[in-house]
Design an enzyme around this catalytic site. Structure first.
Site, short mmCIF file in Angstrom:
data_model
loop_
_atom_site.label_atom_id
_atom_site.label_comp_id
_atom_site.label_asym_id
_atom_site.label_seq_id
_atom_site.Cartn_x
_atom_site.Cartn_y
_atom_site.Cartn_z
N TYR A 153 -17.37 15.26 -16.98
CA TYR A 153 -17.71 13.84 -16.96
C TYR A 153 -18.72 13.61 -15.83
CZ TYR A 153 -17.23 9.00 -15.52
OH TYR A 153 -17.51 7.71 -15.13
N ARG B 157 0.85 -1.22 0.00
CA ARG B 157 0.00 0.00 0.00
C ARG B 157 0.87 1.25 0.00
NH1 ARG B 157 -1.66 2.25 4.49
NH2 ARG B 157 -2.17 0.37 5.63
N LYS C 120 -8.48 4.75 -19.88
CA LYS C 120 -8.77 5.10 -21.28
C LYS C 120 -7.52 4.93 -22.16
CE LYS C 120 -12.87 6.47 -19.80
NZ LYS C 120 -12.82 6.28 -18.37
N ASP D 250 -8.41 17.66 -15.88
CA ASP D 250 -8.65 16.25 -16.22
C ASP D 250 -8.29 16.09 -17.69
OD1 ASP D 250 -9.73 13.87 -17.11
OD2 ASP D 250 -11.58 14.04 -15.97
#
Ligand code: PLP
Length: 468
Positions: free
Chosen positions: A143, A91, A246, A221
């Site tokens: 978005y 982590r 993406k 973004d």
């Protein structure tokens, strides 16, 4: 490591120097041990982007060609005391992930890049820089998921959100910046927006915001373009994030998000949150993402060419209103070309004038899969108002000028003629265009209405006389 690349006299340090320097902590100051972490020496990008995307370096003991996947949650310590800079728990740090982060930091020419479990996790980590009472300015065509998170913050965390039209910054920004300059902590931009394909002038907005309040953080973004087409850090942004699900990954086989910045204090705060909340990318997904990144330029080069051809086909041959910043008809074509000279991306949208025709088009394609998301090697088609943006209230969609009949195309790497043929079949089946001896032409409104009435059995068309 790649031996000859480290010979004396080259711009990069000799291998012995690197090995000595990396013995305890890496040269970028990320407080992580090296092996096999280094993806790039500290002198950063040296080659063209297409080369840098592919070229990586690491110090694996067996000289593996691809970076090993350190599929482990824990690392054994050599003593009971914390080892200087060593990995202890995935982590907090993992060599496969660190390698990817450094590779991306080189590609984005940023001080630091962090990778997390999704694009939304990136935005979540960034918005944790906010405190109750802060104001956020965001675009009005965000978005849907980003919109949802902002809404959550405004209802549960005492954050005030202003949604502005980012295409008119000189009129939309000053009133808010003047009224709340000290409270505006974060400005969130997307360009091109999705699905309305609006372009925002990132340099101008960054200047307006930083002049009003130098401590405001401009966040972009950059999912729609990827670092291959645009680097908002060079345009004035403080933090950039992307859904790596993406283009960076390119195959729709993983979820990931990246965050990059040139501000060391911001990078430390973001890294702290990622460790504290546990949303860092897993070793296996880090490996997959690294593999996807290597083909980014070949994929996008092809997607750009095909997108342009498809946009021209839809606009000039079929007569639709098409939104694609690569077309001279796009109202912000020049602005986009200035901000992202390498290309206009591979997402475009068009309107048919009729929701039911749009639905039929979407449902009659074969190569174009009906799917949310974009950036994949396969071409995708969708009706944003019914799919990716359905979480935005219908009334809000109307206020923001989002047409219900809007079709979004996300262009993949298939043969462009096959894509156009498949689209043509769907357009004809849906009654959006007709094929004549002269080729494809748009149907007039009257022809469309007649067709529709025939389909609904209201008029007697050829073959359905008995129904009247
Ligand atoms: N930003 C944009 C522009 C997107 O389109 C998406 C997802 O579609 C996201 C962020 C969220 O990314 P993810 O789905 O990886 O969480």
């Amino acid at each position: 490591m790649d031996g000859p690349a480290h010979t004396e006299g080259s711009e990069r340090p000799a291998e012995g120097v690197l090995a000595r320097a990396f013995r305890h902590t890496d040269l970028e100051g990320h407080d992580l041990p090296p092996s096999p972490t280094p993806s790039s020496p500290r002198n950063g990008r040296r080659y063209a982007m297409a080369t840098e995307l592919v070229y990586t370096e690491h110090g694996d003991q067996y000289h593996s060609s691809s970076v090993p996947i350190y599929q482990t949650a824990t690392f054994k310590q050599t003593s009971s005391r914390p080892t200087d800079g060593a990995y202890d728990y995935t982590r907090s740090g993992n060599p496969t992930r660190s390698h990817l982060e450094r590779h991306l930091s080189k590609i984005t020419s940023s001080h630091r890049c962090l990778v997390v479990s999704s694009g939304m996790a990136s935005m979540d980590v960034i918005t944790r820089l906010l405190s109750p009472g802060d104001h956020v300015i965001a675009g009005d065509d965000l978005y849907g998921g980003s919109n949802r998170l902002l809404k959550y913050l405004s209802t549960h965390s005492g954050i005030t959100v202003h949604h502005l039209d980012t295409t008119t910054p000189l009129t939309s920004f000053p009133p808010i910046l003047t009224a709340h300059s000290q409270k505006v902590k974060l400005v969130l931009l997307e360009s091109p927006t999705n699905p309305l394909i609006k372009i925002c002038d990132i340099p101008l907005i960054s200047t307006l915001v930083h002049t009003a309040n130098p401590t405001s953080i401009v966040v972009v973004d950059n999912t729609m373009l990827s670092p291959y087409l645009c680097n908002p850090l060079l345009l004035g942004a403080d933090i950039v994030y992307e859904s790596a699900t993406k283009y960076l990954s390119g195959h729709h086989d993983l979820m990931a998000g990246i965050i990059y910045t040139n501000s060391p204090p911001l990078a430390s705060r973001l890294a702290f949150t990622i460790n504290a909340s546990g949303c860092a990318l897993s070793p296996f997904d880090s490996f997959l993402l690294l593999r996807g990144i290597k083909t980014l330029s070949v994929r996008l080069d092809k997607q750009l060419l095909s997108s342009h051809a498809i946009a021209v086909f839809l606009e000039q041959t079929c007569g639709f209103r098409v939104r694609y910043p690569g077309l001279p008809s796009h109202p912000q074509h020049d602005l986009h070309s200035r901000l992202s000279p390498r290309g206009a991306g591979a997402v475009l949208s068009f309107e048919t004038g009729d929701v039911s025709i749009s639905e039929k088009i979407v449902e009659n394609t074969r190569l174009w899969a009906i799917s949310v998301s974009f950036g994949c090697v396969n071409s995708l088609i969708s009706l944003p108002c019914a799919m990716s943006h359905a979480s935005i209230d219908k009334k809000v969609r109307e206020e923001r000028g989002m047409p219900e009949d809007l079709i979004r195309l996300c262009v993949g790497i298939e043969d462009v003629n096959d894509l156009i043929d498949d689209l043509t079949t769907a357009l004809v089946k849906a009654g959006a265009v007709k094929v004549t001896v002269d080729g494809i032409c748009p149907l007039s409104k009257a022809e469309r209405e007649k067709l529709q009435a025939e389909a609904e059995g209201k008029l007697s068309g050829p073959g359905n006389e008995q129904s009247t």
